[in-house]
Design a protein around this motif. Structure first.
Motif, PDB file in Angstrom:
ATOM      1  N   SER A   1       0.938  -1.179  -0.130  1.00  0.00           N
ATOM      2  CA  SER A   1       0.083  -0.078   0.005  1.00  0.00           C
ATOM      3  C   SER A   1       0.810   1.300  -0.071  1.00  0.00           C
ATOM      4  CB  SER A   1      -0.858  -0.092   1.041  1.00  0.00           C
ATOM      5  OG  SER A   1      -0.049   0.076   2.270  1.00  0.00           O
ATOM      6  N   ILE A   2       0.285   2.254  -0.622  1.00  0.00           N
ATOM      7  CA  ILE A   2       0.827   3.598  -0.302  1.00  0.00           C
ATOM      8  C   ILE A   2      -0.288   4.272   0.554  1.00  0.00           C
ATOM      9  CG2 ILE A   2       1.211   5.840  -1.550  1.00  0.00           C
ATOM     10  CD1 ILE A   2       2.798   4.361  -3.527  1.00  0.00           C
ATOM     11  N   VAL A   3       0.074   4.923   1.400  1.00  0.00           N
ATOM     12  CA  VAL A   3      -1.222   5.324   2.201  1.00  0.00           C
ATOM     13  C   VAL A   3      -1.857   6.584   1.590  1.00  0.00           C
ATOM     14  CG1 VAL A   3      -1.545   6.534   4.478  1.00  0.00           C
ATOM     15  CG2 VAL A   3       0.098   4.784   4.250  1.00  0.00           C
ATOM     16  N   LEU A   4      -3.239   6.461   1.489  1.00  0.00           N
ATOM     17  CA  LEU A   4      -4.128   7.438   1.068  1.00  0.00           C
ATOM     18  C   LEU A   4      -4.516   8.230   2.275  1.00  0.00           C
ATOM     19  CD1 LEU A   4      -5.700   5.763  -1.996  1.00  0.00           C
ATOM     20  CD2 LEU A   4      -4.009   7.459  -2.201  1.00  0.00           C
ATOM     21  N   THR A   5      -4.665   9.432   2.162  1.00  0.00           N
ATOM     22  CA  THR A   5      -4.979  10.105   3.372  1.00  0.00           C
ATOM     23  C   THR A   5      -6.489  10.891   2.931  1.00  0.00           C
ATOM     24  OG1 THR A   5      -3.759  12.027   3.125  1.00  0.00           O
ATOM     25  CG2 THR A   5      -3.092  10.376   4.738  1.00  0.00           C
ATOM     26  N   GLY A   6      -7.553  10.810   4.002  1.00  0.00           N
ATOM     27  CA  GLY A   6      -8.578  11.482   3.791  1.00  0.00           C
ATOM     28  C   GLY A   6      -8.795  12.675   4.981  1.00  0.00           C
TER      29      GLY A   6
ATOM     30  N   LYS B   1     -11.699  13.171  -4.543  1.00  0.00           N
ATOM     31  CA  LYS B   1     -11.706  14.390  -3.575  1.00  0.00           C
ATOM     32  C   LYS B   1     -11.349  13.802  -2.245  1.00  0.00           C
ATOM     33  CE  LYS B   1     -14.277  18.228  -2.219  1.00  0.00           C
ATOM     34  NZ  LYS B   1     -15.354  19.046  -2.390  1.00  0.00           N
ATOM     35  N   GLY B   2     -10.424  14.623  -1.747  1.00  0.00           N
ATOM     36  CA  GLY B   2      -9.981  14.226  -0.114  1.00  0.00           C
ATOM     37  C   GLY B   2      -8.984  13.047  -0.163  1.00  0.00           C
ATOM     38  N   LYS B   3      -8.504  12.616  -1.006  1.00  0.00           N
ATOM     39  CA  LYS B   3      -7.612  11.390  -1.136  1.00  0.00           C
ATOM     40  C   LYS B   3      -6.087  12.012  -1.603  1.00  0.00           C
ATOM     41  CE  LYS B   3     -10.552   8.579   0.108  1.00  0.00           C
ATOM     42  NZ  LYS B   3     -10.604   7.879   1.629  1.00  0.00           N
ATOM     43  N   THR B   4      -5.179  11.569  -0.893  1.00  0.00           N
ATOM     44  CA  THR B   4      -3.811  11.740  -1.270  1.00  0.00           C
ATOM     45  C   THR B   4      -2.980  10.498  -1.399  1.00  0.00           C
ATOM     46  OG1 THR B   4      -3.153  12.571   0.574  1.00  0.00           O
ATOM     47  CG2 THR B   4      -4.119  14.540  -0.550  1.00  0.00           C
ATOM     48  N   THR B   5      -1.844  10.636  -1.926  1.00  0.00           N
ATOM     49  CA  THR B   5      -0.830   9.817  -1.833  1.00  0.00           C
ATOM     50  C   THR B   5       0.692  10.475  -1.716  1.00  0.00           C
ATOM     51  OG1 THR B   5      -0.008   7.785  -3.005  1.00  0.00           O
ATOM     52  CG2 THR B   5      -0.284   9.748  -4.497  1.00  0.00           C
ATOM     53  N   LYS B   6       1.590   9.634  -1.470  1.00  0.00           N
ATOM     54  CA  LYS B   6       2.968  10.262  -1.136  1.00  0.00           C
ATOM     55  C   LYS B   6       3.671  10.054  -2.641  1.00  0.00           C
ATOM     56  CE  LYS B   6       3.662   9.082   3.700  1.00  0.00           C
ATOM     57  NZ  LYS B   6       4.235   8.379   4.688  1.00  0.00           N
TER      58      LYS B   6
ATOM     59  N   ASP C   1      10.867   5.951  -7.529  1.00  0.00           N
ATOM     60  CA  ASP C   1      10.477   4.644  -7.590  1.00  0.00           C
ATOM     61  C   ASP C   1       9.364   4.397  -8.348  1.00  0.00           C
ATOM     62  OD1 ASP C   1      12.298   3.803  -5.545  1.00  0.00           O
ATOM     63  OD2 ASP C   1      10.938   4.280  -3.941  1.00  0.00           O
ATOM     64  N   PRO C   2       9.397   3.457  -9.263  1.00  0.00           N
ATOM     65  CA  PRO C   2       7.960   3.282 -10.130  1.00  0.00           C
ATOM     66  C   PRO C   2       6.710   2.946  -9.342  1.00  0.00           C
ATOM     67  CG  PRO C   2       9.566   1.263 -10.172  1.00  0.00           C
ATOM     68  CD  PRO C   2      10.134   2.385  -9.400  1.00  0.00           C
ATOM     69  N   ILE C   3       5.722   3.447  -9.823  1.00  0.00           N
ATOM     70  CA  ILE C   3       4.443   3.174  -9.374  1.00  0.00           C
ATOM     71  C   ILE C   3       3.488   2.380 -10.314  1.00  0.00           C
ATOM     72  CG2 ILE C   3       4.540   5.011  -7.441  1.00  0.00           C
ATOM     73  CD1 ILE C   3       2.777   6.382  -9.524  1.00  0.00           C
ATOM     74  N   SER C   4       2.441   1.942  -9.969  1.00  0.00           N
ATOM     75  CA  SER C   4       1.145   1.504 -10.783  1.00  0.00           C
ATOM     76  C   SER C   4      -0.027   2.205 -10.241  1.00  0.00           C
ATOM     77  CB  SER C   4       1.220  -0.165 -10.488  1.00  0.00           C
ATOM     78  OG  SER C   4       0.137  -0.782 -11.102  1.00  0.00           O
ATOM     79  N   VAL C   5      -0.602   2.732 -11.206  1.00  0.00           N
ATOM     80  CA  VAL C   5      -1.995   3.266 -10.845  1.00  0.00           C
ATOM     81  C   VAL C   5      -2.998   2.623 -11.626  1.00  0.00           C
ATOM     82  CG1 VAL C   5      -3.149   5.742 -11.523  1.00  0.00           C
ATOM     83  CG2 VAL C   5      -0.458   5.573 -10.845  1.00  0.00           C
TER      84      VAL C   5
ATOM     85  N   VAL D   1      -6.220   3.561  -7.252  1.00  0.00           N
ATOM     86  CA  VAL D   1      -5.341   2.866  -6.727  1.00  0.00           C
ATOM     87  C   VAL D   1      -3.807   3.318  -7.111  1.00  0.00           C
ATOM     88  CG1 VAL D   1      -4.287   0.412  -6.104  1.00  0.00           C
ATOM     89  CG2 VAL D   1      -6.726   1.016  -6.434  1.00  0.00           C
ATOM     90  N   VAL D   2      -2.911   3.839  -6.261  1.00  0.00           N
ATOM     91  CA  VAL D   2      -1.586   4.160  -6.382  1.00  0.00           C
ATOM     92  C   VAL D   2      -0.964   2.991  -5.657  1.00  0.00           C
ATOM     93  CG1 VAL D   2       0.096   5.748  -6.016  1.00  0.00           C
ATOM     94  CG2 VAL D   2      -2.264   6.513  -6.726  1.00  0.00           C
ATOM     95  N   ALA D   3       0.086   2.242  -5.963  1.00  0.00           N
ATOM     96  CA  ALA D   3       0.679   1.302  -5.504  1.00  0.00           C
ATOM     97  C   ALA D   3       2.170   1.117  -6.037  1.00  0.00           C
ATOM     98  CB  ALA D   3      -0.153  -0.083  -5.529  1.00  0.00           C
ATOM     99  N   PRO D   4       3.242   0.864  -5.226  1.00  0.00           N
ATOM    100  CA  PRO D   4       4.436   0.566  -5.804  1.00  0.00           C
ATOM    101  C   PRO D   4       4.334  -0.360  -6.736  1.00  0.00           C
ATOM    102  CG  PRO D   4       4.655   0.430  -3.225  1.00  0.00           C
ATOM    103  CD  PRO D   4       3.028   0.361  -3.794  1.00  0.00           C
ATOM    104  N   TYR D   5       5.222  -0.349  -8.033  1.00  0.00           N
ATOM    105  CA  TYR D   5       5.189  -1.236  -9.082  1.00  0.00           C
ATOM    106  C   TYR D   5       5.737  -2.489  -8.755  1.00  0.00           C
ATOM    107  CZ  TYR D   5       6.129  -3.273 -13.501  1.00  0.00           C
ATOM    108  OH  TYR D   5       6.199  -4.228 -14.452  1.00  0.00           O
TER     109      TYR D   5
END
Length: 143
Positions: free
Chosen positions: A6-11, A99-104, A109-113, A137-141
């Motif tokens: 996971s990549i932390v998504l914050t609300g 809306k209201g969600k973010t990621t780091k 580093d490659p990611i997968s969206v 969804v945003v996650a490390p690749y």
């Protein structure tokens, strides 16, 4: 089935989620995306319009806050738009999280969206972009 870290998504509250790409998403390569050409019809890229897809790449954030990115470009190689000229429009995807969600921002580093892909011209600080995506969804690749 591959599990994605996971990549932390914050609300409103900082809540972590473990995400994996939806089973209905199709993994798409940049070679397919670059087939988009306004002078040609029925390209493989056009068939993806409105579809749920997963695309690996690198993040170019619009915000200066690396901890709370809600909009970014997804590009095929690290450093695109920052240290070298931007790729062509059919090699950039404007991603907006709900809306209201973010990621780091993972820096190099490659990611997968994963999200719904749309073919539409988007004006960005780095020039025209041929795709936009409703990022879910945003996650490390992982290969």
């Amino acid at each position: 089935m591959k599990k994605l870290a996971s990549i932390v998504l914050t609300g409103v509250l900082s809540v972590g989620f473990l995400f994996a790409a939806p089973a209905s998403s199709v993994t798409v390569t940049w070679n397919v995306l670059k087939t988009l050409d306004k002078t040609k019809k029925n390209t493989p890229a056009e068939a993806l319009n409105g579809k749920e897809v997963t695309i690996p790449g690198f993040m170019v954030p619009f915000e200066d806050d690396a901890e709370n990115v809600s909009e970014f470009l997804l590009v095929p190689f690290a450093g695109a738009c920052i240290h070298v000229p931007p790729p062509p429009p059919n090699q950039m995807i404007y991603v907006k999280l709900p809306k209201g969600k973010t990621t780091k921002f993972p820096w190099t580093d490659p990611i997968s969206v994963t999200g719904k892909l749309h073919i539409s011209t988007v004006d960005s600080p780095y020039g025209d972009v041929s795709y936009n995506m409703d990022g879910e969804v945003v996650a490390p690749y992982e290969e």
